[in-house]
Design a protein around this motif. Sequence first.
Motif, PDB file in Angstrom:
ATOM      1  N   GLU A 142       0.839  -1.202   0.000  1.00  0.00           N
ATOM      2  CA  GLU A 142       0.000   0.000   0.000  1.00  0.00           C
ATOM      3  C   GLU A 142       0.873   1.252   0.000  1.00  0.00           C
ATOM      4  O   GLU A 142       0.671   2.180  -0.799  1.00  0.00           O
ATOM      5  CB  GLU A 142      -0.932   0.004   1.218  1.00  0.00           C
ATOM      6  CG  GLU A 142      -2.037  -1.030   1.180  1.00  0.00           C
ATOM      7  CD  GLU A 142      -3.187  -0.639   0.275  1.00  0.00           C
ATOM      8  OE1 GLU A 142      -3.158   0.461  -0.298  1.00  0.00           O
ATOM      9  OE2 GLU A 142      -4.116  -1.456   0.127  1.00  0.00           O
ATOM     10  N   LEU A 143       1.853   1.305   0.883  1.00  0.00           N
ATOM     11  CA  LEU A 143       2.731   2.475   0.974  1.00  0.00           C
ATOM     12  C   LEU A 143       3.495   2.684  -0.338  1.00  0.00           C
ATOM     13  O   LEU A 143       3.631   3.810  -0.816  1.00  0.00           O
ATOM     14  CB  LEU A 143       3.711   2.307   2.137  1.00  0.00           C
ATOM     15  CG  LEU A 143       3.116   2.338   3.548  1.00  0.00           C
ATOM     16  CD1 LEU A 143       4.173   1.961   4.582  1.00  0.00           C
ATOM     17  CD2 LEU A 143       2.536   3.710   3.872  1.00  0.00           C
ATOM     18  N   ALA A 144       3.990   1.575  -0.909  1.00  0.00           N
ATOM     19  CA  ALA A 144       4.737   1.676  -2.169  1.00  0.00           C
ATOM     20  C   ALA A 144       3.830   2.142  -3.298  1.00  0.00           C
ATOM     21  O   ALA A 144       4.224   2.968  -4.127  1.00  0.00           O
ATOM     22  CB  ALA A 144       5.369   0.332  -2.514  1.00  0.00           C
ATOM     23  N   PHE A 145       2.608   1.624  -3.328  1.00  0.00           N
ATOM     24  CA  PHE A 145       1.666   2.025  -4.372  1.00  0.00           C
ATOM     25  C   PHE A 145       1.395   3.522  -4.335  1.00  0.00           C
ATOM     26  O   PHE A 145       1.314   4.180  -5.368  1.00  0.00           O
ATOM     27  CB  PHE A 145       0.352   1.257  -4.205  1.00  0.00           C
ATOM     28  CG  PHE A 145      -0.737   1.729  -5.128  1.00  0.00           C
ATOM     29  CD1 PHE A 145      -0.765   1.330  -6.453  1.00  0.00           C
ATOM     30  CD2 PHE A 145      -1.733   2.585  -4.678  1.00  0.00           C
ATOM     31  CE1 PHE A 145      -1.767   1.774  -7.313  1.00  0.00           C
ATOM     32  CE2 PHE A 145      -2.741   3.032  -5.523  1.00  0.00           C
ATOM     33  CZ  PHE A 145      -2.751   2.622  -6.851  1.00  0.00           C
ATOM     34  N   TYR A 146       1.287   4.066  -3.135  1.00  0.00           N
ATOM     35  CA  TYR A 146       1.000   5.491  -3.006  1.00  0.00           C
ATOM     36  C   TYR A 146       2.236   6.360  -3.237  1.00  0.00           C
ATOM     37  O   TYR A 146       2.113   7.580  -3.294  1.00  0.00           O
ATOM     38  CB  TYR A 146       0.406   5.789  -1.634  1.00  0.00           C
ATOM     39  CG  TYR A 146      -1.013   5.293  -1.474  1.00  0.00           C
ATOM     40  CD1 TYR A 146      -2.040   5.777  -2.289  1.00  0.00           C
ATOM     41  CD2 TYR A 146      -1.337   4.339  -0.524  1.00  0.00           C
ATOM     42  CE1 TYR A 146      -3.337   5.328  -2.155  1.00  0.00           C
ATOM     43  CE2 TYR A 146      -2.646   3.881  -0.384  1.00  0.00           C
ATOM     44  CZ  TYR A 146      -3.639   4.378  -1.199  1.00  0.00           C
ATOM     45  OH  TYR A 146      -4.930   3.914  -1.073  1.00  0.00           O
ATOM     46  N   GLY A 147       3.414   5.727  -3.346  1.00  0.00           N
ATOM     47  CA  GLY A 147       4.597   6.492  -3.722  1.00  0.00           C
ATOM     48  C   GLY A 147       5.704   6.557  -2.698  1.00  0.00           C
ATOM     49  O   GLY A 147       6.643   7.335  -2.863  1.00  0.00           O
ATOM     50  N   ALA A 148       5.637   5.757  -1.633  1.00  0.00           N
ATOM     51  CA  ALA A 148       6.735   5.750  -0.653  1.00  0.00           C
ATOM     52  C   ALA A 148       8.020   5.330  -1.359  1.00  0.00           C
ATOM     53  O   ALA A 148       8.077   4.274  -1.992  1.00  0.00           O
ATOM     54  CB  ALA A 148       6.417   4.795   0.493  1.00  0.00           C
ATOM     55  N   SER A 149       9.060   6.146  -1.269  1.00  0.00           N
ATOM     56  CA  SER A 149      10.258   5.942  -2.076  1.00  0.00           C
ATOM     57  C   SER A 149      11.218   4.912  -1.504  1.00  0.00           C
ATOM     58  O   SER A 149      12.152   4.494  -2.190  1.00  0.00           O
ATOM     59  CB  SER A 149      10.998   7.272  -2.247  1.00  0.00           C
ATOM     60  OG  SER A 149      11.370   7.796  -0.985  1.00  0.00           O
ATOM     61  N   VAL A 150      11.010   4.474  -0.262  1.00  0.00           N
ATOM     62  CA  VAL A 150      11.952   3.544   0.349  1.00  0.00           C
ATOM     63  C   VAL A 150      11.886   2.179  -0.321  1.00  0.00           C
ATOM     64  O   VAL A 150      12.885   1.492  -0.478  1.00  0.00           O
ATOM     65  CB  VAL A 150      11.685   3.419   1.871  1.00  0.00           C
ATOM     66  CG1 VAL A 150      12.562   2.350   2.498  1.00  0.00           C
ATOM     67  CG2 VAL A 150      11.946   4.758   2.554  1.00  0.00           C
ATOM     68  N   LYS A 193      -1.014  21.644 -13.882  1.00  0.00           N
ATOM     69  CA  LYS A 193       0.271  20.945 -13.925  1.00  0.00           C
ATOM     70  C   LYS A 193       1.100  21.307 -12.690  1.00  0.00           C
ATOM     71  O   LYS A 193       0.915  22.351 -12.086  1.00  0.00           O
ATOM     72  CB  LYS A 193       1.028  21.307 -15.196  1.00  0.00           C
ATOM     73  CG  LYS A 193       0.371  20.805 -16.475  1.00  0.00           C
ATOM     74  CD  LYS A 193       1.224  21.124 -17.697  1.00  0.00           C
ATOM     75  CE  LYS A 193       0.591  20.565 -18.972  1.00  0.00           C
ATOM     76  NZ  LYS A 193       1.419  20.846 -20.174  1.00  0.00           N
ATOM     77  N   GLY A 194       2.025  20.419 -12.345  1.00  0.00           N
ATOM     78  CA  GLY A 194       2.933  20.685 -11.229  1.00  0.00           C
ATOM     79  C   GLY A 194       2.303  20.580  -9.864  1.00  0.00           C
ATOM     80  O   GLY A 194       2.792  21.178  -8.899  1.00  0.00           O
ATOM     81  N   VAL A 195       1.214  19.822  -9.745  1.00  0.00           N
ATOM     82  CA  VAL A 195       0.576  19.660  -8.436  1.00  0.00           C
ATOM     83  C   VAL A 195       1.288  18.560  -7.654  1.00  0.00           C
ATOM     84  O   VAL A 195       2.049  17.752  -8.209  1.00  0.00           O
ATOM     85  CB  VAL A 195      -0.919  19.319  -8.565  1.00  0.00           C
ATOM     86  CG1 VAL A 195      -1.648  20.424  -9.316  1.00  0.00           C
ATOM     87  CG2 VAL A 195      -1.123  17.966  -9.246  1.00  0.00           C
ATOM     88  N   SER A 196       1.032  18.519  -6.351  1.00  0.00           N
ATOM     89  CA  SER A 196       1.573  17.468  -5.487  1.00  0.00           C
ATOM     90  C   SER A 196       0.435  16.665  -4.888  1.00  0.00           C
ATOM     91  O   SER A 196      -0.604  17.220  -4.525  1.00  0.00           O
ATOM     92  CB  SER A 196       2.424  18.073  -4.362  1.00  0.00           C
ATOM     93  OG  SER A 196       3.581  18.705  -4.885  1.00  0.00           O
ATOM     94  N   LEU A 197       0.651  15.363  -4.803  1.00  0.00           N
ATOM     95  CA  LEU A 197      -0.338  14.473  -4.195  1.00  0.00           C
ATOM     96  C   LEU A 197       0.203  13.993  -2.856  1.00  0.00           C
ATOM     97  O   LEU A 197       1.203  13.278  -2.791  1.00  0.00           O
ATOM     98  CB  LEU A 197      -0.608  13.283  -5.119  1.00  0.00           C
ATOM     99  CG  LEU A 197      -1.519  12.188  -4.553  1.00  0.00           C
ATOM    100  CD1 LEU A 197      -2.913  12.727  -4.226  1.00  0.00           C
ATOM    101  CD2 LEU A 197      -1.609  11.008  -5.521  1.00  0.00           C
ATOM    102  N   PHE A 198      -0.464  14.409  -1.782  1.00  0.00           N
ATOM    103  CA  PHE A 198      -0.108  13.964  -0.438  1.00  0.00           C
ATOM    104  C   PHE A 198      -1.028  12.811  -0.038  1.00  0.00           C
ATOM    105  O   PHE A 198      -2.249  12.892  -0.201  1.00  0.00           O
ATOM    106  CB  PHE A 198      -0.254  15.099   0.576  1.00  0.00           C
ATOM    107  CG  PHE A 198       0.833  16.128   0.503  1.00  0.00           C
ATOM    108  CD1 PHE A 198       1.949  16.036   1.312  1.00  0.00           C
ATOM    109  CD2 PHE A 198       0.744  17.190  -0.385  1.00  0.00           C
ATOM    110  CE1 PHE A 198       2.958  16.982   1.250  1.00  0.00           C
ATOM    111  CE2 PHE A 198       1.744  18.145  -0.463  1.00  0.00           C
ATOM    112  CZ  PHE A 198       2.865  18.041   0.366  1.00  0.00           C
ATOM    113  N   THR A 199      -0.445  11.754   0.487  1.00  0.00           N
ATOM    114  CA  THR A 199      -1.205  10.614   0.983  1.00  0.00           C
ATOM    115  C   THR A 199      -0.853  10.386   2.444  1.00  0.00           C
ATOM    116  O   THR A 199       0.339  10.406   2.813  1.00  0.00           O
ATOM    117  CB  THR A 199      -0.883   9.338   0.175  1.00  0.00           C
ATOM    118  OG1 THR A 199      -1.183   9.562  -1.203  1.00  0.00           O
ATOM    119  CG2 THR A 199      -1.691   8.150   0.686  1.00  0.00           C
ATOM    120  N   ILE A 200      -1.861  10.188   3.274  1.00  0.00           N
ATOM    121  CA  ILE A 200      -1.634   9.863   4.686  1.00  0.00           C
ATOM    122  C   ILE A 200      -2.323   8.534   4.981  1.00  0.00           C
ATOM    123  O   ILE A 200      -3.543   8.413   4.879  1.00  0.00           O
ATOM    124  CB  ILE A 200      -2.201  10.934   5.637  1.00  0.00           C
ATOM    125  CG1 ILE A 200      -1.794  12.342   5.204  1.00  0.00           C
ATOM    126  CG2 ILE A 200      -1.732  10.654   7.071  1.00  0.00           C
ATOM    127  CD1 ILE A 200      -2.477  13.449   5.982  1.00  0.00           C
TER     128      ILE A 200
END
Length: 416
Positions: A249-257, A377-384
């Motif tokens: 789940e974390l990786a899918f949402y973009g966690a870079s680790v 364009k250039g928006v950021s997606l925050f996931t918690i």
Amino acid sequence: MQIFKFGGASVKDAAGVKNVAEVLKLTGTDQKLLVVSAMGKTTNALEQIVKLYFEKDQNLNKAITDLKLYHHEILKDLFETSAHPAYTKVNYFFDELRIFLDRNKSPNYDFVYDQVVSFGELISTSIVSQFLNSLNIANTWHDCRNLIDTTSVYRDAGVNWERTQEKINAHVDTSELNITQGFIGSDQHNFTTTLGREGSDYTAAIFAYCLNAESVTIWKDVPGVLNGDPNVFKNTQLLHQISYEEAIELAFYGASVIHPKTLQPLQKKEIPLLVKSFFNPTDKGTCVQKGEQIQPLIPCYIVKPNLVLLSLSSLDFSFFVEENISEIFALFHRYQIKVDLIQNSAISFSVCVDNKFNNVDKLIEELKAKFKVTYNKGVSLFTIRHFNDAAIQRIEKDKSVLLKQVTRETVQLVVN
């Protein structure tokens, strides 16, 4: 058999390469396979070389020379003489890079990208292998292109698991120390392919799956998996344990680790994934395995920058139905657009997408033929993940929220 993956930050200079040797001395050198990324920001530099090549920029030659000098500086700090075979190997790869660029006739950017950026891993692993040999740490260097068989989808190749299993089992001696590259493979035509940016973790998982490894350890410059990127979020905390499902789940949402594809082959064989610090190799770090969802249970923050928010509505105020949505997703597939967030109402449809392949402008033009299209364009997606009110307020503070979506475990916010 243990799989160790060392990223670019861990081998960015001579001190980093020497530290790889120290980690091996602490953990043992037998029955291991090292997957090593390109050194430091080498992949970024090679991406710039691809850009200069297509632009026919006169700075192309200088960019290649500068990258070669960067690696020669590392060689100087590792080996006493420039007559060492490591220099010959590195010079050979840079010669091969120039020959490819001189002879290439393909106008396909993605194809050229894969042929060029792969040199970063080939060079770094040859340096690490030669340095370990100089310390009498015997090892076998493998060209990963001879081991991982892939499709011909350049920059995002899929793995032919059956052929890859056969090749790895035929060439890798699990009793010794092996060194290979992350990120790269080859297709049926023997052209180099890549598994997607940051795909070295996935490479480690592929080898672990094929070799029935005891574990995979990703060595990083952080103590383990944190509940947020410390370069973005303050006061981050270490997660001691994560389940495979939660890590996916974390990786899918973009966690870079952890790379999104990494967990799937490991989960199938219940191979634990350890994320540890190469600065403190004896610390426990984070363990990803079957079991408890997450420990400790705290909000986890993820941000994906430089995305595009598309908002579509029907030209005649008719409802958005399955037929419209299936047509839109067919276009996403055609233009290689990855969707990160979806929200729809009766007469509108909004998506936050990744423009990795720079096709979003073409997509927008085609969508305009049938829909009213607005975009940011250039928006950021925050996931918690595992959010609470305080966590949401922390992200929303001083930001312009364009879209917000809340589910049981996850809240996502698209912000300017």
